[in-house]
Design a protein around this motif. Structure first.
Motif, PDB file in Angstrom:
ATOM      1  N   LYS A   1      47.441  51.709  43.928  1.00  0.00           N
ATOM      2  CA  LYS A   1      48.350  51.396  45.013  1.00  0.00           C
ATOM      3  C   LYS A   1      47.928  52.119  46.288  1.00  0.00           C
ATOM      4  O   LYS A   1      47.229  53.128  46.245  1.00  0.00           O
ATOM      5  N   GLU A   2      48.398  51.604  47.393  1.00  0.00           N
ATOM      6  CA  GLU A   2      48.022  52.166  48.698  1.00  0.00           C
ATOM      7  C   GLU A   2      48.426  53.641  48.773  1.00  0.00           C
ATOM      8  O   GLU A   2      49.555  54.014  48.463  1.00  0.00           O
ATOM      9  N   GLY A   3      47.489  54.456  49.167  1.00  0.00           N
ATOM     10  CA  GLY A   3      47.756  55.878  49.351  1.00  0.00           C
ATOM     11  C   GLY A   3      47.565  56.718  48.113  1.00  0.00           C
ATOM     12  O   GLY A   3      47.621  57.952  48.182  1.00  0.00           O
ATOM     13  N   GLU A   4      47.339  56.096  46.961  1.00  0.00           N
ATOM     14  CA  GLU A   4      47.146  56.859  45.735  1.00  0.00           C
ATOM     15  C   GLU A   4      45.725  57.401  45.632  1.00  0.00           C
ATOM     16  O   GLU A   4      44.786  56.806  46.153  1.00  0.00           O
ATOM     17  N   CYS A   5      45.601  58.523  44.936  1.00  0.00           N
ATOM     18  CA  CYS A   5      44.286  59.110  44.674  1.00  0.00           C
ATOM     19  C   CYS A   5      44.262  59.550  43.213  1.00  0.00           C
ATOM     20  O   CYS A   5      45.218  60.167  42.726  1.00  0.00           O
ATOM     21  N   ASN A   6      43.196  59.212  42.502  1.00  0.00           N
ATOM     22  CA  ASN A   6      43.086  59.531  41.084  1.00  0.00           C
ATOM     23  C   ASN A   6      42.056  60.626  40.843  1.00  0.00           C
ATOM     24  O   ASN A   6      41.002  60.672  41.498  1.00  0.00           O
ATOM     25  N   PHE A   7      42.367  61.488  39.882  1.00  0.00           N
ATOM     26  CA  PHE A   7      41.509  62.620  39.563  1.00  0.00           C
ATOM     27  C   PHE A   7      41.240  62.672  38.067  1.00  0.00           C
ATOM     28  O   PHE A   7      42.044  62.199  37.256  1.00  0.00           O
ATOM     29  N   VAL A   8      40.110  63.273  37.696  1.00  0.00           N
ATOM     30  CA  VAL A   8      39.794  63.556  36.304  1.00  0.00           C
ATOM     31  C   VAL A   8      39.571  65.055  36.147  1.00  0.00           C
ATOM     32  O   VAL A   8      39.339  65.763  37.135  1.00  0.00           O
ATOM     33  N   ALA A   9      39.640  65.510  34.903  1.00  0.00           N
ATOM     34  CA  ALA A   9      39.402  66.922  34.595  1.00  0.00           C
ATOM     35  C   ALA A   9      38.054  67.052  33.900  1.00  0.00           C
ATOM     36  O   ALA A   9      37.915  66.628  32.749  1.00  0.00           O
ATOM     37  N   PRO A  10      37.041  67.584  34.561  1.00  0.00           N
ATOM     38  CA  PRO A  10      35.694  67.653  33.978  1.00  0.00           C
ATOM     39  C   PRO A  10      35.654  68.371  32.638  1.00  0.00           C
ATOM     40  O   PRO A  10      34.852  68.029  31.765  1.00  0.00           O
ATOM     41  N   GLN A  11      36.512  69.366  32.449  1.00  0.00           N
ATOM     42  CA  GLN A  11      36.530  70.135  31.198  1.00  0.00           C
ATOM     43  C   GLN A  11      37.574  69.609  30.213  1.00  0.00           C
ATOM     44  O   GLN A  11      37.838  70.247  29.197  1.00  0.00           O
ATOM     45  N   GLY A  12      38.142  68.444  30.511  1.00  0.00           N
ATOM     46  CA  GLY A  12      39.208  67.903  29.683  1.00  0.00           C
ATOM     47  C   GLY A  12      40.559  68.263  30.269  1.00  0.00           C
ATOM     48  O   GLY A  12      40.733  69.329  30.868  1.00  0.00           O
ATOM     49  N   VAL A  13      41.555  67.363  30.113  1.00  0.00           N
ATOM     50  CA  VAL A  13      42.843  67.594  30.770  1.00  0.00           C
ATOM     51  C   VAL A  13      43.554  68.832  30.242  1.00  0.00           C
ATOM     52  O   VAL A  13      44.344  69.451  30.956  1.00  0.00           O
TER      53      VAL A  13
END
Length: 318
Positions: free
Chosen positions: A99-111
């Motif tokens: 959606k507009e304005g959203e930003c997604n992130f991942v955890a390189p070492q696992g969540v």
């Protein structure tokens, strides 16, 4: 010294413990009790039994920052990004709606690394294998009991468990929850599903153009991720890892079956979605009875923001 107990070592419990340790104006002894064998809750990360460096996120796959929460939660995101515990999701996820304005992130070492960070920062004594079953009020303190018979008293108790588990608690807490609060807790519904993590030998190739894919045409499988690829981790010494999340109807239908039986059903369906997939070296099947929470009707109060004691307080000294 005042004693505080946080029940649950998921994201909410970890952040609560960190904030109590960081912002409590007077010294306090913090304790976290978690019924599982490791931290994370619905943000758990599993390791291959053959190669500890091979991991897979069995719960949350990525973290979405909405425009509404970007400001209030900015300090948390800034801290996690600066520490390298979060990074922007750049790998392709087919079928993902942004959606507009959203930003997604991942955890390189696992969540689960995020929860581990907050628990470490809190300085709390973290105990695993502690399933709380009873909470009583004794001399203006909370006596908390586990199913193994452990009893301890605390000045403050924060429950970060799913609503149905709170309603199952025995003792005085059951009577202290008002009818209005009980209705609020009972109105919270949860989706149920399974997650299957697969670990492969080093050198194994999974030749797909995406890091994750939402599936809409299979009765069992809703989401697949090449987990190491999603987190931009590729090494000749560590094999790929893959995670499958089932649909909610599949999860509800098979919720009471053994995880061994469910694992075989998922693998059969996975073969139809990804024909010729190599045989994994190890697998981990996770049952999520309380996967994602949602309210049946909108309320002004946020879910989980509930106080059951008429006069909660921290003692001036203990």
């Amino acid at each position: 010294m005042a004693r505080a107990l946080v029940v649950g070592a998921g994201l909410t419990g970890g952040v609560c413990a960190a904030l109590l340790g960081r912002e409590t104006p007077r010294p306090a002894h913090l304790t976290v009790w978690e019924e599982a064998a490791a931290p994370g809750g619905r943000m758990c990360t599993a390791c291959s039994p053959h190669a500890p460096g091979s991991t897979v996120d069995l719960g949350a796959q990525y973290i979405t920052r909405s425009p509404q929460r970007a400001g209030p939660h900015a300090r948390f995101y800034d801290e996690l990004l600066a520490l390298g515990l979060l990074e922007p999701l750049t790998s392709p996820i087919e079928g993902m709606v942004v959606k507009e304005g959203e930003c997604n992130f991942v955890a390189p070492q696992g969540v689960s690394s995020i929860i581990k960070h907050y628990l470490k920062e809190s300085g709390a004594d973290v105990c695993f294998g502690h399933r709380v079953t009873r909470v009583d009020l004794r001399d203006d303190r909370w006596e908390v009991s586990t199913e193994t018979g452990r009893h301890e008293r605390f000045d403050l108790v924060v429950l970060t468990m799913p609503a149905p588990r709170i309603l199952q608690l025995q003792g005085d807490v059951a009577n202290l929850i008002s009818e209005c609060q009980r209705r609020q807790l009972e109105s919270v519904s949860y989706s149920s599903r399974y997650a299957l993590g697969l670990f492969y030998e080093a050198g194994t190739k999974i030749d797909v153009p995406w890091a994750g894919q939402y599936i809409t045409s299979n009765p069992c499988i809703r989401f697949i991720s090449i987990d190491n690829k999603k987190r931009n981790i590729e090494s000749p010494d560590i094999g790929p890892s893959l995670v499958v999340h089932t649909t909610v109807p599949f999860g509800v239908t098979h919720m009471e079956r053994s995880t061994e039986d469910v694992q075989e059903l998922i693998l059969q369906q996975l073969e139809t979605v990804l024909p010729g997939l190599p045989r994994p070296a190890a697998a981990k099947c996770q049952r999520w009875r309380h996967s994602q929470a949602y309210a049946q009707k909108k309320r002004k109060q946020g879910l989980g923001e509930m106080c059951v004691h008429p006069s909660p307080r921290w003692p001036e000294s203990r």
